[in-house]
Design an enzyme around this catalytic site. Structure first.
Site, PDB file in Angstrom:
ATOM      1  N   SER A   1       1.143  -1.258   0.117  1.00  0.00           N
ATOM      2  CA  SER A   1      -0.119  -0.007   0.050  1.00  0.00           C
ATOM      3  C   SER A   1       0.757   1.016  -0.043  1.00  0.00           C
ATOM      4  O   SER A   1       1.868   0.762   0.781  1.00  0.00           O
ATOM      5  CB  SER A   1      -1.184   0.507   1.370  1.00  0.00           C
ATOM      6  OG  SER A   1      -1.456   1.247   1.712  1.00  0.00           O
TER       7      SER A   1
ATOM      8  N   SER B   1       1.196  -3.225   9.455  1.00  0.00           N
ATOM      9  CA  SER B   1       1.155  -4.910   8.572  1.00  0.00           C
ATOM     10  C   SER B   1       1.206  -4.337   7.129  1.00  0.00           C
ATOM     11  O   SER B   1       2.214  -5.734   5.917  1.00  0.00           O
ATOM     12  CB  SER B   1      -0.563  -4.959   8.077  1.00  0.00           C
ATOM     13  OG  SER B   1      -1.490  -4.440   7.288  1.00  0.00           O
ATOM     14  N   LYS B   2       1.380  -3.195   6.336  1.00  0.00           N
ATOM     15  CA  LYS B   2       2.125  -3.482   5.000  1.00  0.00           C
ATOM     16  C   LYS B   2       3.616  -3.408   4.741  1.00  0.00           C
ATOM     17  O   LYS B   2       3.680  -2.779   3.629  1.00  0.00           O
ATOM     18  CB  LYS B   2       1.121  -1.694   4.312  1.00  0.00           C
ATOM     19  CG  LYS B   2      -1.278  -2.943   4.078  1.00  0.00           C
ATOM     20  CD  LYS B   2      -0.752  -3.792   3.642  1.00  0.00           C
ATOM     21  CE  LYS B   2      -2.201  -4.182   3.285  1.00  0.00           C
ATOM     22  NZ  LYS B   2      -2.328  -5.528   2.113  1.00  0.00           N
TER      23      LYS B   2
ATOM     24  N   TYR C   1      -2.732  -1.165  10.076  1.00  0.00           N
ATOM     25  CA  TYR C   1      -2.521  -1.359   8.634  1.00  0.00           C
ATOM     26  C   TYR C   1      -1.191  -1.013   8.223  1.00  0.00           C
ATOM     27  O   TYR C   1      -0.502  -1.657   7.480  1.00  0.00           O
ATOM     28  CB  TYR C   1      -4.046  -0.633   7.600  1.00  0.00           C
ATOM     29  CG  TYR C   1      -3.954  -0.856   6.307  1.00  0.00           C
ATOM     30  CD1 TYR C   1      -4.789  -1.737   5.592  1.00  0.00           C
ATOM     31  CD2 TYR C   1      -3.736   0.353   5.846  1.00  0.00           C
ATOM     32  CE1 TYR C   1      -4.623  -2.100   4.914  1.00  0.00           C
ATOM     33  CE2 TYR C   1      -4.209  -0.616   3.855  1.00  0.00           C
ATOM     34  CZ  TYR C   1      -4.461  -1.074   3.980  1.00  0.00           C
ATOM     35  OH  TYR C   1      -4.570  -1.118   2.898  1.00  0.00           O
TER      36      TYR C   1
ATOM     37  N   ILE D   1      -8.144   3.262  -3.950  1.00  0.00           N
ATOM     38  CA  ILE D   1      -8.461   2.679  -5.059  1.00  0.00           C
ATOM     39  C   ILE D   1     -10.334   1.960  -4.363  1.00  0.00           C
ATOM     40  O   ILE D   1     -10.868   1.682  -3.946  1.00  0.00           O
ATOM     41  CB  ILE D   1      -7.736   1.048  -5.449  1.00  0.00           C
ATOM     42  CG1 ILE D   1      -6.740   1.335  -4.853  1.00  0.00           C
ATOM     43  CG2 ILE D   1      -8.823   0.349  -6.781  1.00  0.00           C
ATOM     44  CD1 ILE D   1      -5.934   2.334  -6.539  1.00  0.00           C
TER      45      ILE D   1
END
Ligand SMILES: NC(=O)c1ccc[n+]([C@@H]2O[C@H](COP(=O)([O-])OP(=O)(O)OC[C@H]3O[C@@H](n4cnc5c(N)ncnc54)[C@H](O)[C@@H]3O)[C@@H](O)[C@H]2O)c1
Length: 261
Positions: free
Chosen positions: A154, A169-170, A166, A199
């Site tokens: 990401s 994790s990315k 998030y 997106i």
């Protein structure tokens, strides 16, 4: 004209929705057979139906990517059903959890997020990618075949978002990609990541519906629009194909210019 993935077999986790489904359909148009893996079997089956309609072979498989043994079974089923695995797109993932009951998009803070929620994001977004990558890479190396592994990271791999779990994790997916690229280069296996911006998929539905947060998302996106899943599938196609034969360990950002400076 032959497609860019003619005769290849692609395994796509998270293939039942959004970016994974768009990859499945684009890869099928380019000649690949597709194993569509998802925790949601009905969604995977619907993607497989669309691949069949495009005239390519498909195989829907139910998998929970957080379960390492289930990833091994997924690869076995792909190979038994379609003959090989040449490309993996690891797109199974979840967004950051939101505070329940709040009207607007309201992520937890680092100080308030319940630990089981933090762990769930890491389990799915990082361990799920690790397990699917290991299962596929082991099959490729044992069978002395090269291939291409593509992980969904990401823009949040390199920026702290309001949903820390998030971003963490990315960031992990980005470094895992580089470690595996280094380890597998000698086996002819390329490992790259895609770090999309914002997106239009079910994952961003809540964000897009929240006017204030959506304004913020567009304010950090110079092109000032959401991306389409097909635009991420085009990036994945490049990384899967021989056009990217000298790429490994990279993180590409189809993001409308988030990192333009
Ligand atoms: N949409 C965006 O703006 C965006 C931006 C950057 C990165 N990404 C990443 O791209 C990937 C795909 O996102 P999307 O927007 O298509 O989301 P999506 O919600 O449309 O699709 C995610 C899919 O993953 C599946 N999944 C979730 N947990 C699973 C598990 N444990 N095992 C197997 N399948 C599981 C879901 O059932 C779903 O079909 C994710 O890794 C996401 O973090 C998305």
């Amino acid at each position: 004209m032959a497609g860019r993935l003619e005769g290849k077999v692609a395994l796509i986790t998270g293939g039942g929705s959004g970016i994974g489904r768009a990859c499945a359909l684009r890869f099928a148009q380019e000649g690949a057979s597709i194993c569509v893996a998802d925790i949601d079997l009905a969604a995977a089956t619907e993607t497989a139906r669309q691949v069949d309609a495009a005239g390519r072979k498909s195989l829907p498989v139910q998998v929970d990517t957080t379960n390492e043994a289930a990833n091994d079974v997924m690869v076995k089923r792909c190979v038994e059903g379609l003959g090989a695995v040449d490309v993996l797109v690891a797109a199974a993932g979840v967004g950051g959890p939101r505070v329940p009951g709040s009207d607007s998009y309201q992520p937890y803070t680092v100080l308030t997020i319940p630990m089981e929620q933090f762990r769930r994001v890491i389990d799915i977004n990082l361990y799920g990618v690790l397990f699917s990558n290991r299962a596929v890479a082991r099959w490729m190396t044992e069978n002395r075949r090269g291939g291409s592994i593509i992980n969904l990271a990401s823009i949040m791999s390199r920026m702290p978002s309001t949903s820390a779990a998030y971003s963490v994790s990315k960031a992990g997916v980005w470094m895992l990609t580089k470690c595996l690229a280094h380890e597998l280069a000698g086996h002819g296996i390329r490992v790259n990541a895609i770090g999309p911006g914002f997106i239009e998929t079910p994952m961003t539905a809540a964000l897009r519906e929240d006017a204030a947060r959506s304004r913020w998302a567009m304010s950090v996106t110079p092109m000032a629009r959401y991306g389409r899943p097909e635009e991420i599938a085009a990036t994945a196609l490049f990384l899967a194909s021989d056009d990217a034969s000298y790429f490994t360990g990279e993180l590409l950002h189809p993001s409308g210019g988030v990192f333009v400076g």
